[in-house]
Scaffold this motif. Structure first.
Motif, PDB file in Angstrom:
ATOM      1  N   ILE A   1      87.062 -28.501 -46.771  1.00 30.32           N
ATOM      2  CA  ILE A   1      87.393 -27.796 -45.270  1.00 30.32           C
ATOM      3  C   ILE A   1      87.202 -28.801 -44.195  1.00 30.32           C
ATOM      4  CG2 ILE A   1      87.296 -25.957 -43.884  1.00 30.32           C
ATOM      5  CD1 ILE A   1      86.738 -23.933 -46.106  1.00 30.32           C
ATOM      6  N   THR A   2      88.012 -28.968 -43.296  1.00 27.79           N
ATOM      7  CA  THR A   2      87.376 -29.636 -42.010  1.00 27.79           C
ATOM      8  C   THR A   2      87.530 -29.192 -40.763  1.00 27.79           C
ATOM      9  OG1 THR A   2      88.019 -32.039 -43.080  1.00 27.79           O
ATOM     10  CG2 THR A   2      88.058 -31.837 -40.823  1.00 27.79           C
ATOM     11  N   LEU A   3      86.468 -28.784 -39.927  1.00 32.46           N
ATOM     12  CA  LEU A   3      86.566 -28.139 -38.806  1.00 32.46           C
ATOM     13  C   LEU A   3      86.104 -28.997 -37.697  1.00 32.46           C
ATOM     14  CD1 LEU A   3      83.987 -25.307 -39.831  1.00 32.46           C
ATOM     15  CD2 LEU A   3      86.442 -24.910 -39.618  1.00 32.46           C
TER      16      LEU A   3
ATOM     17  N   GLY B   1      92.526 -27.557 -44.379  1.00 31.00           N
ATOM     18  CA  GLY B   1      92.177 -27.183 -45.864  1.00 31.00           C
ATOM     19  C   GLY B   1      92.818 -28.019 -46.739  1.00 31.00           C
ATOM     20  N   SER B   2      92.289 -28.378 -47.868  1.00 30.02           N
ATOM     21  CA  SER B   2      93.101 -28.929 -48.942  1.00 30.02           C
ATOM     22  C   SER B   2      92.512 -28.624 -50.184  1.00 30.02           C
ATOM     23  CB  SER B   2      92.683 -30.754 -48.886  1.00 30.02           C
ATOM     24  OG  SER B   2      93.583 -31.160 -49.796  1.00 30.02           O
TER      25      SER B   2
ATOM     26  N   ALA C   1      95.123 -24.350 -39.240  1.00 29.43           N
ATOM     27  CA  ALA C   1      95.242 -23.497 -37.876  1.00 29.43           C
ATOM     28  C   ALA C   1      94.489 -23.843 -36.751  1.00 29.43           C
ATOM     29  CB  ALA C   1      94.467 -22.117 -38.307  1.00 29.43           C
ATOM     30  N   ARG C   2      94.915 -23.530 -35.427  1.00 26.68           N
ATOM     31  CA  ARG C   2      94.505 -24.422 -34.561  1.00 26.68           C
ATOM     32  C   ARG C   2      94.476 -23.245 -33.225  1.00 26.68           C
ATOM     33  NH1 ARG C   2      92.258 -28.730 -32.474  1.00 26.68           N
ATOM     34  NH2 ARG C   2      92.597 -29.760 -34.657  1.00 26.68           N
ATOM     35  N   TYR C   3      93.453 -23.273 -32.333  1.00 26.19           N
ATOM     36  CA  TYR C   3      93.744 -22.485 -31.194  1.00 26.19           C
ATOM     37  C   TYR C   3      93.291 -23.335 -29.839  1.00 26.19           C
ATOM     38  CZ  TYR C   3      92.719 -19.010 -27.235  1.00 26.19           C
ATOM     39  OH  TYR C   3      92.765 -18.478 -26.112  1.00 26.19           O
ATOM     40  N   SER C   4      94.104 -23.437 -28.781  1.00 29.43           N
ATOM     41  CA  SER C   4      93.841 -24.258 -27.896  1.00 29.43           C
ATOM     42  C   SER C   4      94.079 -23.270 -26.646  1.00 29.43           C
ATOM     43  CB  SER C   4      95.146 -25.248 -27.685  1.00 29.43           C
ATOM     44  OG  SER C   4      94.766 -26.087 -28.775  1.00 29.43           O
ATOM     45  N   GLN C   5      93.403 -23.771 -25.465  1.00 31.79           N
ATOM     46  CA  GLN C   5      93.133 -22.865 -24.286  1.00 31.79           C
ATOM     47  C   GLN C   5      92.859 -24.004 -22.942  1.00 31.79           C
ATOM     48  OE1 GLN C   5      91.358 -19.105 -23.793  1.00 31.79           O
ATOM     49  NE2 GLN C   5      90.574 -19.542 -21.694  1.00 31.79           N
TER      50      GLN C   5
END
Length: 408
Positions: free
Chosen positions: A213-215, A235-236, A248-252
């Motif tokens: 997992i990469t954050l 993830g892989s 997944a991604r959240y942007s503001q």
């Protein structure tokens, strides 16, 4: 090709007399320390009556066919054990491709420009510090593209890695934001920011990888324009016969009260209050099994808009297929689905579908087929053809593309 370019560089140095100074390296050493890479791309687009004046016209022209060219050459030279000099030359139009019409157009030539010139210091273990004019590599921008526009600026980028954690810090006081080629609202928001190239931009980020997992988490501030943050996870997982790669991604993005972005956000999101936060969340999955690959991605923009990117092809946006791209509109749902098959070692075929469900505009969807041919490791081509449809409109039309790329 590489050897020819290297020898040309040596010849140029000799002509200017630099090779005769007391500080110059012997020619043999100079050649060994020069690394040349790049891309040569030709692309033919043919769009028939594509969504004239609508939000779906992100990438395109109406009833038009264009020949597009771009050559990018990267030259790096090792100054000493700790410092490397880097340059990037682009043959195209500004820092993107040159698009030349096919209808009654005479043969024309394209421009050459020095897109990047910088120095990278790696004298401290785990640290890379690049200073000078360079591509701005952030989740909001596209630093390098074999065909499209590139966001560049003059400043400093520091990357420090320790084990599974990487920290990033960047500052640029001159950029080309607001001076890109695309004029459509949905194509590239930086084209409508106005003269903000002199505004300082700061970026801070962190990435960590563990157990497949990469954050990542990044923050950006463009002076007098906006503050923005984005959080992503990838993830892989190898499950034997199937490999799964979810993301997944959240942007503001929060515009400043006196920002040029207010007018732009109001135009794109139909927001009553253009000072409101812009939001976009997305999630997706890639699945691989044998010769087959499947992909699905879904996302939604916020009630006040989803203008959370500087380049439409950046990580904070959704630009996974062809003409349907997240464009900053409010309350919009996006869906991308495709399936491909590696039918031979060199041939890949695929079927792609995308749709944008707008709140205040006609919905748009596209479907197309694609055949890719990898002749060799450094030479590839693909052909794709399909249809783009605009709901409650007669602006539907076919679209075709031929793309040829050589990498060296």
């Amino acid at each position: 090709m590489t050897k020819f370019v290297k020898m040309s560089l040596v010849a140029a140095v000799a002509v200017t007399g630099l090779s005769t100074t007391s500080f110059a390296q012997p020619l043999e050493e100079a050649i060994k320390n020069v690394d040349v890479s790049g891309t040569v791309v030709y692309r033919y687009n043919d769009y028939e009556d594509q969504a004239r004046g609508s939000k779906a016209s992100a990438a395109g022209d109406s009833d038009s066919a264009t020949n597009n060219y771009k050559i990018a050459v990267n030259v790096s030279s090792k100054v000493n054990d700790d410092i490397t000099a880097n340059t990037r030359f682009i043959i195209g139009s500004d820092n993107g491709e040159a698009s030349l019409g096919t209808s009654n157009a005479s043969d024309t030539n394209v421009n050459v420009q020095l897109s990047e010139v910088n120095f990278t210091y790696t004298g401290v273990q785990g640290l890379s510090l690049t200073v000078g004019k360079q591509g701005i590599a952030t989740p909001w921008t596209v630093a390098r593209d074999s065909m499209g526009n590139e966001t560049t600026g003059t400043g400093a980028l520091a990357v420090y890695s320790a084990g599974p954690v990487t920290l990033v810090g960047a500052y640029f006081n001159q950029t080309n934001i607001g001076k890109t080629l695309d004029g459509e609202v949905s194509a590239d928001i930086s084209s409508l920011y106005g003269e903000v190239g002199s505004e300082d931009i700061y970026v801070l980020g962190a990435m960590a990888s563990f157990a497949g997992i990469t954050l990542d988490a990044f923050y950006a501030n463009l002076d007098n324009e906006f503050d923005s943050y984005t959080i992503g996870v990838n993830g892989s997982f190898d499950l034997g016969a199937v490999k799964l790669s979810p993301f997944a991604r959240y942007s503001q993005l929060d515009p400043d009260s006196d920002s040029n972005a207010n007018t732009l956000i109001g135009l794109m999101s139909d927001a009553a209050n253009a000072n409101e936060d812009q939001k976009l969340w997305q999630l997706g999955l890639t699945a691989e099994m044998g010769i087959f690959e499947g992909f699905v991605a879904y996302g939604e923009s916020g009630n006040n808009g989803g203008l959370v990117f500087l380049d439409s092809g950046s990580a904070t946006n959704m630009d996974y297929h062809w003409r349907v791209t997240a464009d900053g509109s409010a309350d919009t749902e996006y869906l991308y689905v495709h399936a491909t098959a590696q039918v031979t070692d060199k041939i890949n075929v695929g079927l792609f579908y995308s749709e944008a469900d707008y709140k205040t505009a006609n919905d748009v969807d596209e479907i197309y087929g694609k055949v890719s041919y990898q002749m060799s490791k450094n030479f590839s081509t693909y052909v794709q053809f399909g249809e783009l449809s605009v709901q409650n409109s007669d602006e539907d039309g076919s679209m075709g593309r031929l793309n040829v790329q050589y990498t060296f």
